[in-house]
Design an enzyme around this catalytic site. Sequence first.
Site, PDB file in Angstrom:
ATOM      1  N   ASP A  42    -124.168  21.125  29.943  1.00  0.00           N
ATOM      2  CA  ASP A  42    -125.004  20.273  29.163  1.00  0.00           C
ATOM      3  C   ASP A  42    -125.527  21.073  27.949  1.00  0.00           C
ATOM      4  OD1 ASP A  42    -126.231  17.907  28.866  1.00  0.00           O
ATOM      5  OD2 ASP A  42    -127.975  18.820  29.535  1.00  0.00           O
ATOM      6  N   CYS A  49    -119.890  -0.961  34.917  1.00  0.00           N
ATOM      7  CA  CYS A  49    -118.493  -0.409  34.304  1.00  0.00           C
ATOM      8  C   CYS A  49    -117.486  -0.746  35.465  1.00  0.00           C
ATOM      9  CB  CYS A  49    -118.577   1.124  34.012  1.00  0.00           C
ATOM     10  SG  CYS A  49    -116.851   1.498  33.772  1.00  0.00           S
TER      11      CYS A  49
HETATM   12  C1  B12 Z   1    -127.199  14.626  23.390  1.00  0.00           C
HETATM   13  C2  B12 Z   1    -126.974  13.772  24.801  1.00  0.00           C
HETATM   14  C3  B12 Z   1    -127.416  12.855  25.256  1.00  0.00           C
HETATM   15  C4  B12 Z   1    -128.280  12.041  24.271  1.00  0.00           C
HETATM   16  C5  B12 Z   1    -127.241  11.338  23.269  1.00  0.00           C
HETATM   17  C6  B12 Z   1    -126.220  10.840  24.014  1.00  0.00           C
HETATM   18  C7  B12 Z   1    -125.173  10.183  23.068  1.00  0.00           C
HETATM   19  N1  B12 Z   1    -124.193   9.422  23.335  1.00  0.00           N
HETATM   20  O1  B12 Z   1    -125.217  10.584  21.571  1.00  0.00           O
HETATM   21  C8  B12 Z   1    -129.118  11.220  25.408  1.00  0.00           C
HETATM   22  C9  B12 Z   1    -130.409  11.556  25.755  1.00  0.00           C
HETATM   23  C10 B12 Z   1    -129.226   9.649  24.832  1.00  0.00           C
HETATM   24  C11 B12 Z   1    -127.977  11.047  26.509  1.00  0.00           C
HETATM   25  C12 B12 Z   1    -128.047  10.278  27.540  1.00  0.00           C
HETATM   26  C13 B12 Z   1    -127.236  10.362  28.672  1.00  0.00           C
HETATM   27  N2  B12 Z   1    -126.451  11.346  28.853  1.00  0.00           N
HETATM   28 CO1  B12 Z   1    -126.328  13.068  28.072  1.00  0.00          CO
HETATM   29  N3  B12 Z   1    -125.567  14.704  26.840  1.00  0.00           N
HETATM   30  C14 B12 Z   1    -126.003  14.856  25.473  1.00  0.00           C
HETATM   31  C15 B12 Z   1    -125.285  16.034  25.068  1.00  0.00           C
HETATM   32  C16 B12 Z   1    -126.375  17.174  25.235  1.00  0.00           C
HETATM   33  C17 B12 Z   1    -124.712  16.193  23.894  1.00  0.00           C
HETATM   34  C18 B12 Z   1    -123.639  14.660  23.464  1.00  0.00           C
HETATM   35  C19 B12 Z   1    -123.223  14.934  21.753  1.00  0.00           C
HETATM   36  O2  B12 Z   1    -124.195  14.950  20.882  1.00  0.00           O
HETATM   37  N4  B12 Z   1    -122.216  14.993  21.733  1.00  0.00           N
HETATM   38  C20 B12 Z   1    -121.968  14.815  20.249  1.00  0.00           C
HETATM   39  C21 B12 Z   1    -121.650  13.602  19.634  1.00  0.00           C
HETATM   40  C22 B12 Z   1    -121.041  13.881  18.234  1.00  0.00           C
HETATM   41  O3  B12 Z   1    -120.745  13.021  20.318  1.00  0.00           O
HETATM   42  P1  B12 Z   1    -120.543  11.291  20.615  1.00  0.00           P
HETATM   43  O4  B12 Z   1    -121.487  11.070  21.931  1.00  0.00           O
HETATM   44  O5  B12 Z   1    -119.122  11.059  20.825  1.00  0.00           O
HETATM   45  O6  B12 Z   1    -121.136  10.784  19.271  1.00  0.00           O
HETATM   46  C23 B12 Z   1    -120.786   9.761  18.595  1.00  0.00           C
HETATM   47  C24 B12 Z   1    -121.780   8.639  18.974  1.00  0.00           C
HETATM   48  O7  B12 Z   1    -123.124   8.814  19.291  1.00  0.00           O
HETATM   49  C25 B12 Z   1    -121.761   7.744  17.467  1.00  0.00           C
HETATM   50  N5  B12 Z   1    -123.169   7.671  16.917  1.00  0.00           N
HETATM   51  C26 B12 Z   1    -123.654   8.961  16.341  1.00  0.00           C
HETATM   52  N6  B12 Z   1    -125.182   8.495  15.753  1.00  0.00           N
HETATM   53  C27 B12 Z   1    -124.719   7.249  15.717  1.00  0.00           C
HETATM   54  C28 B12 Z   1    -125.623   6.160  14.905  1.00  0.00           C
HETATM   55  C29 B12 Z   1    -125.152   4.909  14.985  1.00  0.00           C
HETATM   56  C30 B12 Z   1    -125.961   3.972  13.881  1.00  0.00           C
HETATM   57  C31 B12 Z   1    -123.960   4.541  15.781  1.00  0.00           C
HETATM   58  C32 B12 Z   1    -123.536   2.841  15.644  1.00  0.00           C
HETATM   59  C33 B12 Z   1    -123.062   5.200  16.174  1.00  0.00           C
HETATM   60  C34 B12 Z   1    -123.491   6.986  16.262  1.00  0.00           C
HETATM   61  O8  B12 Z   1    -120.930   8.573  16.644  1.00  0.00           O
HETATM   62  C35 B12 Z   1    -120.678   9.798  17.184  1.00  0.00           C
HETATM   63  C36 B12 Z   1    -119.352  10.148  16.587  1.00  0.00           C
HETATM   64  O9  B12 Z   1    -118.376   9.457  17.270  1.00  0.00           O
HETATM   65  C37 B12 Z   1    -124.142  16.107  26.325  1.00  0.00           C
HETATM   66  C38 B12 Z   1    -123.733  17.402  26.447  1.00  0.00           C
HETATM   67  C39 B12 Z   1    -122.720  18.362  25.787  1.00  0.00           C
HETATM   68  N7  B12 Z   1    -122.909  19.452  25.424  1.00  0.00           N
HETATM   69  O10 B12 Z   1    -121.819  17.363  25.321  1.00  0.00           O
HETATM   70  C40 B12 Z   1    -124.738  15.214  27.450  1.00  0.00           C
HETATM   71  C41 B12 Z   1    -123.796  14.624  28.305  1.00  0.00           C
HETATM   72  C42 B12 Z   1    -122.898  13.807  27.255  1.00  0.00           C
HETATM   73  N8  B12 Z   1    -124.764  13.566  29.020  1.00  0.00           N
HETATM   74  C43 B12 Z   1    -124.450  13.175  30.109  1.00  0.00           C
HETATM   75  C44 B12 Z   1    -125.073  12.216  30.802  1.00  0.00           C
HETATM   76  C45 B12 Z   1    -124.681  12.276  32.288  1.00  0.00           C
HETATM   77  C46 B12 Z   1    -125.826  11.411  30.250  1.00  0.00           C
HETATM   78  C47 B12 Z   1    -126.518  10.257  30.834  1.00  0.00           C
HETATM   79  C48 B12 Z   1    -125.488   9.404  31.709  1.00  0.00           C
HETATM   80  C49 B12 Z   1    -127.802  10.505  31.826  1.00  0.00           C
HETATM   81  C50 B12 Z   1    -128.670   9.257  31.959  1.00  0.00           C
HETATM   82  N9  B12 Z   1    -128.331   8.506  33.252  1.00  0.00           N
HETATM   83  O11 B12 Z   1    -129.530   8.924  31.522  1.00  0.00           O
HETATM   84  C51 B12 Z   1    -126.815   9.246  29.598  1.00  0.00           C
HETATM   85  C52 B12 Z   1    -125.709   8.540  29.105  1.00  0.00           C
HETATM   86  C53 B12 Z   1    -126.101   7.544  27.743  1.00  0.00           C
HETATM   87  C54 B12 Z   1    -124.747   7.256  27.242  1.00  0.00           C
HETATM   88  N10 B12 Z   1    -124.234   6.042  27.282  1.00  0.00           N
HETATM   89  O12 B12 Z   1    -124.728   8.123  26.280  1.00  0.00           O
HETATM   90  C55 B12 Z   1    -122.996  13.904  30.635  1.00  0.00           C
HETATM   91  C56 B12 Z   1    -122.113  13.016  30.536  1.00  0.00           C
HETATM   92  C57 B12 Z   1    -121.305  13.015  31.591  1.00  0.00           C
HETATM   93  C58 B12 Z   1    -119.753  11.980  31.531  1.00  0.00           C
HETATM   94  N11 B12 Z   1    -119.363  11.781  32.503  1.00  0.00           N
HETATM   95  O13 B12 Z   1    -119.502  11.894  30.341  1.00  0.00           O
HETATM   96  C59 B12 Z   1    -123.218  14.973  29.386  1.00  0.00           C
HETATM   97  C60 B12 Z   1    -121.646  15.431  29.410  1.00  0.00           C
HETATM   98  C61 B12 Z   1    -123.753  16.072  30.089  1.00  0.00           C
HETATM   99  C62 B12 Z   1    -123.183  17.004  31.358  1.00  0.00           C
HETATM  100  N12 B12 Z   1    -122.940  18.193  31.067  1.00  0.00           N
HETATM  101  O14 B12 Z   1    -122.761  16.285  32.071  1.00  0.00           O
HETATM  102  N13 B12 Z   1    -127.282  12.443  26.292  1.00  0.00           N
END
Ligand code: B12
Length: 264
Positions: free
Chosen positions: A100, A214
């Site tokens: 994380d 889901c």
């Molecule tokens: C920051 C973070 C969060 C943030 C933001 C999540 C997000 N989806 O952006 C918050 C606090 C909301 C969060 C919530 C949760 N998280 Co979290 N989180 C993280 C963390 C630390 C980094 C994620 C990240 O920034 N990745 C990089 C970005 C670039 O990737 P991405 O998500 O694909 O980003 C895309 C979108 O966000 C989108 N986007 C970005 N900005 C915008 C803006 C607009 C307008 C739009 C339309 C789209 C968009 O575009 C991006 C590129 O494609 C990771 C750990 C890690 N080091 O990876 C855990 C992690 C992803 N989280 C985890 C968990 C468990 C959760 C929750 C389930 C916890 C809960 N029960 O509340 C929720 C799930 C919410 C969800 N559906 O995403 C687990 C997921 C495990 C798994 N099976 O996938 C992780 C891997 C931690 C872990 N070690 O286990 N999380």
Amino acid sequence: MFDIKKLVYSDVLPMGVCSFRNLQNNLIPCRAIERIPKNAKSVIVVLFPYYLGEKFYENLNISKYAVPEDYHIICGEYLKKITKSLEELYPQNNFQFFCDNSPVNEVKAATLAGLGVKGENSLLINEKYGSFCFIGEIVTDLEIPCEDKEIESCKKCGLCKKKCINQAITTYGVEKEKCLSETTQKKGELTESEEKLIKNSGCIWGCDICQNVCPMNSCIELSTIKEFYETAKSTYNGDEDYNKTRAYSWRKKEVINRNLKIML
Ligand code: B12
């Protein structure tokens, strides 16, 4: 030859390997980035399934991931042992574990390592344990022969998008600012609409809606991690439940207490 099956816990925890090359260009800025080994080559990804079964979620007012003791601690202990066994096998190499608080985009790493598909809710969904899995990884300068998998997405049934309480899930991913999980973790005062969201959700820490609906989570296997069961506590009722070793304690107790007050 490197054999993942020889690693401690590989019989109980899903594990896979991907190359660091496909992750290095999108590292998440954070302090832990300093620990990435120079010349990192491979990433050993480990899943920690955390679904405990419905009886562990009675009177639930926090999300499922926050029910056991802080996963950073429990997964960290497992990762430490796996790392130690690797250091014994390969004393010349550098192994650094993360969970994380990691510069690695963990969902991407797990997908590349063949541990599942990426859901529309942005989470990794494993075939056996669904999305209720934490992800941890060990980054190393050891070259482990591997072939990164294509990043596949779920079937895109749209249920998570439709049921999200704040329409945070879009075609482009999760809009962090709208995600209820993010709102519950926010410091300070919340807006009226944010307060309303928490009240309507029934959840004062995190959010599970996109995972609960889901279909890929409908027939999943239970967690294999005994520490998650032993430390499970599904309700947060105030100060007496606040404990430094829970998933919500990275924030001061004012934040979860504020949410509880909103709910009551
Ligand atoms: C920051 C973070 C969060 C943030 C933001 C999540 C997000 N989806 O952006 C918050 C606090 C909301 C969060 C919530 C949760 N998280 Co979290 N989180 C993280 C963390 C630390 C980094 C994620 C990240 O920034 N990745 C990089 C970005 C670039 O990737 P991405 O998500 O694909 O980003 C895309 C979108 O966000 C989108 N986007 C970005 N900005 C915008 C803006 C607009 C307008 C739009 C339309 C789209 C968009 O575009 C991006 C590129 O494609 C990771 C750990 C890690 N080091 O990876 C855990 C992690 C992803 N989280 C985890 C968990 C468990 C959760 C929750 C389930 C916890 C809960 N029960 O509340 C929720 C799930 C919410 C969800 N559906 O995403 C687990 C997921 C495990 C798994 N099976 O996938 C992780 C891997 C931690 C872990 N070690 O286990 N999380």
